[in-house]
Motif scaffolding. Structure first.
Motif, PDB file in Angstrom:
ATOM      1  N   ASN A 150     -32.995  27.219 -86.971  1.00  0.00           N
ATOM      2  CA  ASN A 150     -34.891  28.062 -87.653  1.00  0.00           C
ATOM      3  C   ASN A 150     -35.905  26.968 -87.517  1.00  0.00           C
ATOM      4  O   ASN A 150     -36.608  27.947 -87.289  1.00  0.00           O
ATOM      5  CB  ASN A 150     -34.199  27.898 -89.249  1.00  0.00           C
ATOM      6  N   LYS A 151     -36.381  26.020 -87.356  1.00  0.00           N
ATOM      7  CA  LYS A 151     -36.981  25.217 -87.137  1.00  0.00           C
ATOM      8  C   LYS A 151     -37.641  25.895 -85.805  1.00  0.00           C
ATOM      9  O   LYS A 151     -39.116  25.701 -85.783  1.00  0.00           O
ATOM     10  CB  LYS A 151     -36.577  23.768 -86.759  1.00  0.00           C
ATOM     11  N   ALA A 152     -37.071  25.934 -84.659  1.00  0.00           N
ATOM     12  CA  ALA A 152     -37.160  26.071 -82.744  1.00  0.00           C
ATOM     13  C   ALA A 152     -38.190  27.583 -83.421  1.00  0.00           C
ATOM     14  O   ALA A 152     -38.774  27.887 -83.024  1.00  0.00           O
ATOM     15  CB  ALA A 152     -36.328  26.172 -82.552  1.00  0.00           C
ATOM     16  N   LYS A 153     -37.531  28.100 -84.081  1.00  0.00           N
ATOM     17  CA  LYS A 153     -38.084  29.966 -84.470  1.00  0.00           C
ATOM     18  C   LYS A 153     -39.082  29.966 -85.567  1.00  0.00           C
ATOM     19  O   LYS A 153     -39.999  30.647 -84.822  1.00  0.00           O
ATOM     20  CB  LYS A 153     -37.035  30.435 -84.888  1.00  0.00           C
ATOM     21  N   GLY A 154     -39.065  28.818 -86.088  1.00  0.00           N
ATOM     22  CA  GLY A 154     -40.342  28.627 -86.663  1.00  0.00           C
ATOM     23  C   GLY A 154     -41.247  28.535 -86.057  1.00  0.00           C
ATOM     24  O   GLY A 154     -42.545  28.364 -86.475  1.00  0.00           O
ATOM     25  N   ASN A 197     -54.107  35.113 -84.358  1.00  0.00           N
ATOM     26  CA  ASN A 197     -54.665  34.686 -85.398  1.00  0.00           C
ATOM     27  C   ASN A 197     -53.728  36.674 -86.868  1.00  0.00           C
ATOM     28  O   ASN A 197     -54.550  36.866 -87.772  1.00  0.00           O
ATOM     29  CB  ASN A 197     -55.903  35.645 -85.287  1.00  0.00           C
ATOM     30  N   ASN A 198     -52.550  36.269 -86.748  1.00  0.00           N
ATOM     31  CA  ASN A 198     -51.958  36.658 -87.426  1.00  0.00           C
ATOM     32  C   ASN A 198     -51.059  35.701 -88.662  1.00  0.00           C
ATOM     33  O   ASN A 198     -50.366  34.795 -88.524  1.00  0.00           O
ATOM     34  CB  ASN A 198     -50.048  36.861 -87.005  1.00  0.00           C
ATOM     35  N   LYS A 199     -52.178  35.712 -89.538  1.00  0.00           N
ATOM     36  CA  LYS A 199     -51.547  34.588 -90.925  1.00  0.00           C
ATOM     37  C   LYS A 199     -49.867  35.109 -91.076  1.00  0.00           C
ATOM     38  O   LYS A 199     -49.557  33.870 -91.347  1.00  0.00           O
ATOM     39  CB  LYS A 199     -52.827  34.701 -91.791  1.00  0.00           C
ATOM     40  N   ASP A 200     -49.962  36.861 -91.499  1.00  0.00           N
ATOM     41  CA  ASP A 200     -48.210  36.195 -91.828  1.00  0.00           C
ATOM     42  C   ASP A 200     -47.307  35.833 -91.444  1.00  0.00           C
ATOM     43  O   ASP A 200     -46.430  35.526 -91.317  1.00  0.00           O
ATOM     44  CB  ASP A 200     -48.277  38.092 -91.531  1.00  0.00           C
ATOM     45  N   LEU A 201     -47.592  35.849 -89.833  1.00  0.00           N
ATOM     46  CA  LEU A 201     -46.413  35.527 -88.683  1.00  0.00           C
ATOM     47  C   LEU A 201     -46.462  34.268 -88.921  1.00  0.00           C
ATOM     48  O   LEU A 201     -45.307  33.589 -89.231  1.00  0.00           O
ATOM     49  CB  LEU A 201     -46.650  35.944 -87.525  1.00  0.00           C
ATOM     50  N   GLN A 202     -47.266  33.646 -89.326  1.00  0.00           N
ATOM     51  CA  GLN A 202     -48.296  32.584 -89.494  1.00  0.00           C
ATOM     52  C   GLN A 202     -47.134  31.357 -90.344  1.00  0.00           C
ATOM     53  O   GLN A 202     -46.383  30.803 -90.390  1.00  0.00           O
ATOM     54  CB  GLN A 202     -49.072  32.004 -89.787  1.00  0.00           C
ATOM     55  N   GLY A 229     -43.503  32.167 -90.600  1.00  0.00           N
ATOM     56  CA  GLY A 229     -42.759  31.048 -89.168  1.00  0.00           C
ATOM     57  C   GLY A 229     -42.430  29.391 -90.130  1.00  0.00           C
ATOM     58  O   GLY A 229     -42.022  28.653 -89.846  1.00  0.00           O
ATOM     59  N   LYS A 230     -44.512  29.178 -90.818  1.00  0.00           N
ATOM     60  CA  LYS A 230     -43.721  28.116 -91.797  1.00  0.00           C
ATOM     61  C   LYS A 230     -42.534  27.664 -92.421  1.00  0.00           C
ATOM     62  O   LYS A 230     -42.151  26.923 -93.028  1.00  0.00           O
ATOM     63  CB  LYS A 230     -45.075  27.843 -92.428  1.00  0.00           C
ATOM     64  N   LYS A 231     -42.552  29.406 -92.970  1.00  0.00           N
ATOM     65  CA  LYS A 231     -41.333  29.578 -94.172  1.00  0.00           C
ATOM     66  C   LYS A 231     -40.463  28.983 -93.514  1.00  0.00           C
ATOM     67  O   LYS A 231     -38.824  28.492 -94.276  1.00  0.00           O
ATOM     68  CB  LYS A 231     -41.175  30.962 -94.885  1.00  0.00           C
ATOM     69  N   ASP A 232     -39.687  29.786 -91.836  1.00  0.00           N
ATOM     70  CA  ASP A 232     -38.688  29.543 -90.978  1.00  0.00           C
ATOM     71  C   ASP A 232     -38.379  27.905 -90.905  1.00  0.00           C
ATOM     72  O   ASP A 232     -37.205  27.579 -90.542  1.00  0.00           O
ATOM     73  CB  ASP A 232     -38.721  29.959 -90.039  1.00  0.00           C
ATOM     74  N   LYS A 241     -37.285  26.221 -94.259  1.00  0.00           N
ATOM     75  CA  LYS A 241     -35.888  25.967 -94.560  1.00  0.00           C
ATOM     76  C   LYS A 241     -34.752  25.409 -92.996  1.00  0.00           C
ATOM     77  O   LYS A 241     -33.990  25.243 -93.328  1.00  0.00           O
ATOM     78  CB  LYS A 241     -35.271  27.821 -93.831  1.00  0.00           C
ATOM     79  N   GLY A 242     -35.059  25.721 -91.908  1.00  0.00           N
ATOM     80  CA  GLY A 242     -34.293  24.557 -91.344  1.00  0.00           C
ATOM     81  C   GLY A 242     -34.576  23.387 -91.427  1.00  0.00           C
ATOM     82  O   GLY A 242     -33.489  22.810 -91.279  1.00  0.00           O
ATOM     83  N   LYS A 243     -35.483  22.504 -92.065  1.00  0.00           N
ATOM     84  CA  LYS A 243     -35.378  21.436 -92.563  1.00  0.00           C
ATOM     85  C   LYS A 243     -34.414  21.377 -93.255  1.00  0.00           C
ATOM     86  O   LYS A 243     -33.776  20.265 -93.396  1.00  0.00           O
ATOM     87  CB  LYS A 243     -36.734  20.919 -92.478  1.00  0.00           C
ATOM     88  N   VAL A 244     -34.461  21.883 -94.043  1.00  0.00           N
ATOM     89  CA  VAL A 244     -33.867  22.108 -95.584  1.00  0.00           C
ATOM     90  C   VAL A 244     -31.752  22.346 -95.005  1.00  0.00           C
ATOM     91  O   VAL A 244     -31.486  21.155 -95.766  1.00  0.00           O
ATOM     92  CB  VAL A 244     -33.804  23.093 -96.936  1.00  0.00           C
TER      93      VAL A 244
END
Length: 57
Positions: free
Chosen positions: A16-20, A31-36, A39-42, A45-48
């Protein structure tokens, strides 16, 4: 058994961290803020997931 569960959580967390990171960087490039944001959310999630795996050890 707990060791296998902890390894599974750690692997899932790393995936999940790599995917994020990929989504975050792609969002930066395009410049896609939604994708960014996704990614930050993933990455979080991976860190958790990784920490859950560490606590199971």
């Amino acid at each position: 058994m707990a060791n296998q569960d902890s390894n599974s959580d750690k692997v899932k967390g790393n995936v999940n961290k790599a995917k994020g990171e990929m989504k975050d960087q792609t969002g930066n490039l395009t410049n896609n803020k939604d994708l960014q944001r996704e990614g930050k959310k993933d990455k979080v999630k991976g860190k958790v997931q990784e920490e859950v795996g560490n606590m199971k050890d």
